[in-house]
Motif scaffolding. Structure first.
Motif, PDB file in Angstrom:
ATOM      1  N   ASP A  66      -9.243  14.251  -2.152  1.00  0.00           N
ATOM      2  CA  ASP A  66      -8.555  15.451  -1.638  1.00  0.00           C
ATOM      3  C   ASP A  66      -7.268  15.062  -0.932  1.00  0.00           C
ATOM      4  N   ILE A  67      -7.307  13.943  -0.208  1.00  0.00           N
ATOM      5  CA  ILE A  67      -6.111  13.469   0.494  1.00  0.00           C
ATOM      6  C   ILE A  67      -5.049  13.086  -0.526  1.00  0.00           C
ATOM      7  N   TRP A  68      -5.464  12.375  -1.560  1.00  0.00           N
ATOM      8  CA  TRP A  68      -4.519  11.971  -2.605  1.00  0.00           C
ATOM      9  C   TRP A  68      -3.905  13.195  -3.268  1.00  0.00           C
ATOM     10  N   TRP A  69      -4.745  14.188  -3.567  1.00  0.00           N
ATOM     11  CA  TRP A  69      -4.272  15.407  -4.216  1.00  0.00           C
ATOM     12  C   TRP A  69      -3.278  16.141  -3.324  1.00  0.00           C
ATOM     13  N   ALA A  70      -3.618  16.245  -2.033  1.00  0.00           N
ATOM     14  CA  ALA A  70      -2.755  16.959  -1.088  1.00  0.00           C
ATOM     15  C   ALA A  70      -1.381  16.287  -0.995  1.00  0.00           C
ATOM     16  N   LEU A  71      -1.378  14.956  -0.921  1.00  0.00           N
ATOM     17  CA  LEU A  71      -0.098  14.229  -0.831  1.00  0.00           C
ATOM     18  C   LEU A  71       0.738  14.472  -2.083  1.00  0.00           C
ATOM     19  N   SER A  72       0.101  14.453  -3.263  1.00  0.00           N
ATOM     20  CA  SER A  72       0.845  14.704  -4.511  1.00  0.00           C
ATOM     21  C   SER A  72       1.401  16.116  -4.528  1.00  0.00           C
ATOM     22  N   THR A  73       0.559  17.085  -4.162  1.00  0.00           N
ATOM     23  CA  THR A  73       0.971  18.496  -4.201  1.00  0.00           C
ATOM     24  C   THR A  73       2.130  18.773  -3.254  1.00  0.00           C
ATOM     25  N   TYR A  79       3.628   8.308  -0.999  1.00  0.00           N
ATOM     26  CA  TYR A  79       2.414   8.227  -0.187  1.00  0.00           C
ATOM     27  C   TYR A  79       1.176   8.397  -1.068  1.00  0.00           C
ATOM     28  N   ALA A  80       1.264   9.328  -2.013  1.00  0.00           N
ATOM     29  CA  ALA A  80       0.120   9.567  -2.904  1.00  0.00           C
ATOM     30  C   ALA A  80      -0.188   8.313  -3.717  1.00  0.00           C
ATOM     31  N   ASP A  81       0.858   7.683  -4.224  1.00  0.00           N
ATOM     32  CA  ASP A  81       0.690   6.430  -4.985  1.00  0.00           C
ATOM     33  C   ASP A  81      -0.016   5.374  -4.159  1.00  0.00           C
ATOM     34  N   HIS A  86      -5.003   2.419  -2.411  1.00  0.00           N
ATOM     35  CA  HIS A  86      -5.923   2.069  -1.321  1.00  0.00           C
ATOM     36  C   HIS A  86      -7.320   2.592  -1.619  1.00  0.00           C
ATOM     37  N   LEU A  87      -7.375   3.819  -2.118  1.00  0.00           N
ATOM     38  CA  LEU A  87      -8.657   4.457  -2.412  1.00  0.00           C
ATOM     39  C   LEU A  87      -9.398   3.664  -3.480  1.00  0.00           C
ATOM     40  N   HIS A  88      -8.657   3.243  -4.486  1.00  0.00           N
ATOM     41  CA  HIS A  88      -9.244   2.460  -5.564  1.00  0.00           C
ATOM     42  C   HIS A  88      -9.833   1.158  -5.015  1.00  0.00           C
ATOM     43  N   LYS A  89      -9.053   0.474  -4.176  1.00  0.00           N
ATOM     44  CA  LYS A  89      -9.519  -0.795  -3.603  1.00  0.00           C
ATOM     45  C   LYS A  89     -10.689  -0.565  -2.651  1.00  0.00           C
ATOM     46  N   TYR A  90     -10.639   0.520  -1.914  1.00  0.00           N
ATOM     47  CA  TYR A  90     -11.726   0.832  -0.979  1.00  0.00           C
ATOM     48  C   TYR A  90     -13.029   1.011  -1.740  1.00  0.00           C
TER      49      TYR A  90
ATOM     50  N   LYS B 107      -3.625   4.583   6.939  1.00  0.00           N
ATOM     51  CA  LYS B 107      -2.641   3.866   6.128  1.00  0.00           C
ATOM     52  C   LYS B 107      -1.460   4.751   5.791  1.00  0.00           C
ATOM     53  N   ALA B 108      -1.741   6.004   5.387  1.00  0.00           N
ATOM     54  CA  ALA B 108      -0.648   6.922   5.038  1.00  0.00           C
ATOM     55  C   ALA B 108       0.270   7.129   6.232  1.00  0.00           C
ATOM     56  N   CYS B 109      -0.335   7.225   7.408  1.00  0.00           N
ATOM     57  CA  CYS B 109       0.436   7.443   8.629  1.00  0.00           C
ATOM     58  C   CYS B 109       1.304   6.227   8.963  1.00  0.00           C
ATOM     59  N   GLU B 110       0.765   5.054   8.712  1.00  0.00           N
ATOM     60  CA  GLU B 110       1.558   3.837   8.937  1.00  0.00           C
ATOM     61  C   GLU B 110       2.810   3.880   8.089  1.00  0.00           C
ATOM     62  N   TYR B 111       2.654   4.234   6.805  1.00  0.00           N
ATOM     63  CA  TYR B 111       3.806   4.309   5.913  1.00  0.00           C
ATOM     64  C   TYR B 111       4.793   5.367   6.391  1.00  0.00           C
ATOM     65  N   PHE B 112       4.240   6.467   6.874  1.00  0.00           N
ATOM     66  CA  PHE B 112       5.091   7.550   7.346  1.00  0.00           C
ATOM     67  C   PHE B 112       5.950   7.089   8.518  1.00  0.00           C
ATOM     68  N   ILE B 113       5.296   6.447   9.494  1.00  0.00           N
ATOM     69  CA  ILE B 113       6.023   5.981  10.678  1.00  0.00           C
ATOM     70  C   ILE B 113       7.094   4.976  10.277  1.00  0.00           C
TER      71      ILE B 113
END
Lengths: 139, 195
Positions: A66-73, A79-81, A86-90, B107-113
């Motif tokens: 959902d986070i990935w989708w929101a960033l893309s949208t 950031y989405a990329d 990160h999600l994949h590695k996690y 992580k996203a926030c780190e990139y943002f900052i």
């Protein structure tokens, strides 16, 4: 929630900012506070979009997809990329962790006491995330 | 890499100059040892670039390169996950969050900052300053389409004395010192307020 609690800690924000700047650069206190507020707003903004999606799909849990989708949208493609990777590695790490837990559980039946000390020596950050079970995302 | 720390020299009342003390402080290369404030790996590639677009391109390329070598989520988190979780839960619509959500948001926030800081710093440099001020962050937000959601946090019009002084100079002399659109916008809004 107090003002301090609703924002990201300014010390952490300031340290991050210094990391990317040259050694001669300085940052005023007001600039740090502004970036602190912007970063907090960034989280809230993306969360709102992600939770709207969950609500539309009748799901209760906001997950990484959902986070990935929101960033893309929202047009935050870089950031989405990054979050997607990160999600994949996690999830890879989670799978490996589950597999190593499984193999250690098999031998735990034979050597119960030794396995307990092995689990205690794992990196605490990783265990804290996984020990309560796998992600509760609806599929 | 070592960085000299020079304390300022000053004049004694009798006119003699106290010698500056110079000490060399080792600065560690990027590592997870936060005690020495490591620098971001992208910083080396970015120094010397003058165009904002080039800086941001190099920044994101460096991020992706780093991600290829990412070793795991048990490394140091720059932002506390508990606080990120609190911010997530402050949204009344959010009921439950998965275990990966705070980590990913951190992580996203780190990139943002990092990106916002870079954008602000480019503006600071265009004003030939070395201290990032609040107005630099405001201009960085206003000049970026992707940061449109932050526009409510940012006041309109000239933000600080230095900008006002510069715009007064521009209006008085009748030519632009910089050609960036942000300067045009500030100058126009300032002159609009004047009339």
């Amino acid at each position: 929630m107090t003002d301090e609690d609703r924002l990201l800690p300014i010390a952490n924000v300031g340290r991050l900012m210094k990391q990317i700047l040259p050694t001669n650069a300085k940052i005023s206190k007001e600039a740090k506070q502004t970036v602190q507020e912007c970063a907090t707003e960034f989280i809230s903004f993306v969360t709102c979009e992600a939770s709207d999606k969950c609500h539309r799909e009748n799901r209760k849990t906001v997950n990484g997809d959902d986070i990935w989708w929101a960033l893309s949208t929202l047009g935050l493609d870089n950031y989405a990329d990054a979050v997607g990777r990160h999600l994949h590695k996690y999830r890879e790490a989670e799978r490996e962790r589950a597999e190593s837990n499984k193999s250690s559980n098999d031998s735990e039946n034979e050597r119960e006491q030794n396995n307990k000390s092995d689990l205690q020596n794992q990196p605490t950050g990783f265990v804290r995330v996984l020990e309560k079970g796998s992600s509760s995302s609806a599929r | 890499m070592k960085r000299p720390i020079v304390s300022n020299s000053f004049l004694f009342p009798n006119g003699s100059l106290k010698a500056s003390r110079i000490r060399i402080e080792p600065v560690a290369p990027y590592s997870h040892n936060m005690m020495r404030m490591p620098y971001h790996p992208a910083r080396r590639n970015i120094e010397g670039l003058s165009s904002l677009e080039a800086v941001l391109t190099v920044f994101w390329e460096s991020q992706m390169e780093q991600l290829e070598n990412f070793t795991g989520f048990n490394n140091y988190n720059h932002l506390p996950l508990s606080r990120v979780k609190k911010i997530l839960k402050s949204d009344p619509q959010v009921k439950m969050i998965s275990k990966d959500a705070p980590v990913l948001f951190s992580k996203a926030c780190e990139y943002f900052i990092l990106e916002l800081t870079l954008r602000a710093w480019m503006h600071t440099q265009s004003c030939t300053r070395q201290t990032i001020r609040r107005c630099d962050v405001f201009v960085a937000v206003k000049n970026s389409e992707t940061y449109g959601f932050l526009i409510d946090l940012v006041p309109f019009g000239p933000h600080c004395a230095i900008h006002q002084e510069k715009e007064r100079f521009i209006n008085h002399r009748g030519f632009d010192l910089n050609t960036s659109s942000s300067e045009h916008d500030s100058a126009e809004s300032y002159s609009a307020r004047e009339t």
